[in-house]
Design an enzyme around this catalytic site. Structure first.
Site, mmCIF file in Angstrom:
data_model
loop_
_atom_site.group_PDB
_atom_site.id
_atom_site.type_symbol
_atom_site.label_atom_id
_atom_site.label_comp_id
_atom_site.label_asym_id
_atom_site.label_seq_id
_atom_site.Cartn_x
_atom_site.Cartn_y
_atom_site.Cartn_z
ATOM 1 N N ASN A 1 0.922 -1.061 0.075
ATOM 2 C CA ASN A 1 -0.026 0.114 0.124
ATOM 3 C C ASN A 1 1.044 1.290 -0.015
ATOM 4 O OD1 ASN A 1 -2.856 -0.969 0.024
ATOM 5 N ND2 ASN A 1 -2.011 -1.895 2.191
ATOM 6 N N SER B 1 9.912 14.805 -1.803
ATOM 7 C CA SER B 1 11.158 14.931 -2.548
ATOM 8 C C SER B 1 12.319 14.603 -1.511
ATOM 9 C CB SER B 1 11.324 16.279 -3.207
ATOM 10 O OG SER B 1 11.262 17.217 -2.440
#
Length: 153
Positions: free
Chosen positions: A37, A43
């Protein structure tokens, strides 16, 4: 607050299916992350993350992942996805992802350039870049590509 991941694995895959969503699922399976999942993250690579080539995560686990993906059902469409992880010497790093109607090489160039820009913007020295990418030309069935940096514990 969730624990900070200590491992990163960079993967990519492509797949076809009867539908764009099942093509995406098959691309995830090809990348080795189809039974997880995924929790989409942005980032930043946590400090001291160890690169691990092979995932060892139980199916169904909630898994922080930065990824780029694209699916198409247009025959002849060229699609690609790439992810790059930039490592610094002593600190955190950055993760950049890209997907589009382009070649794998173009996608790889895009994510490398984004990692380099992110490091410049932060005034950090870039030690290493790891890239994973996938490309395909859509055939008679819908297709999808995915590239991911999987963060785990």
């Amino acid at each position: 607050m969730l624990p900070t991941p200590k491992k990163v694995t960079v993967v990519a895959g492509s797949g076809e299916g009867d539908h764009k969503l099942t093509a995406f699922d098959n691309a995830l399976l090809a990348a080795g992350i189809g039974n997880l999942n995924l929790i989409k993250v942005s980032s930043i690579l946590p400090p001291d993350c160890e690169v691990v080539e092979k995932l060892d995560i139980p199916p169904g686990s909630l898994t922080p992942t930065a990824y780029g993906t694209i699916a198409s059902d247009v025959k002849g469409d060229r699609i690609a996805a790439a992810v790059a992880v930039g490592f610094s010497d002593r600190d955190y790093g950055t993760i950049m992802e890209f997907s589009g109607h382009c070649t794998q090489k173009e996608a790889e160039q895009a994510v490398r350039a984004m990692v380099e820009e992110a490091f410049r913007r932060r005034g950090m020295a870039l030690r290493e870049v790891r890239v994973a990418a996938a490309e395909m030309v859509v055939g008679d069935r819908p297709g999808a590509v995915v590239a991911a940096a999987v963060l785990w514990y």
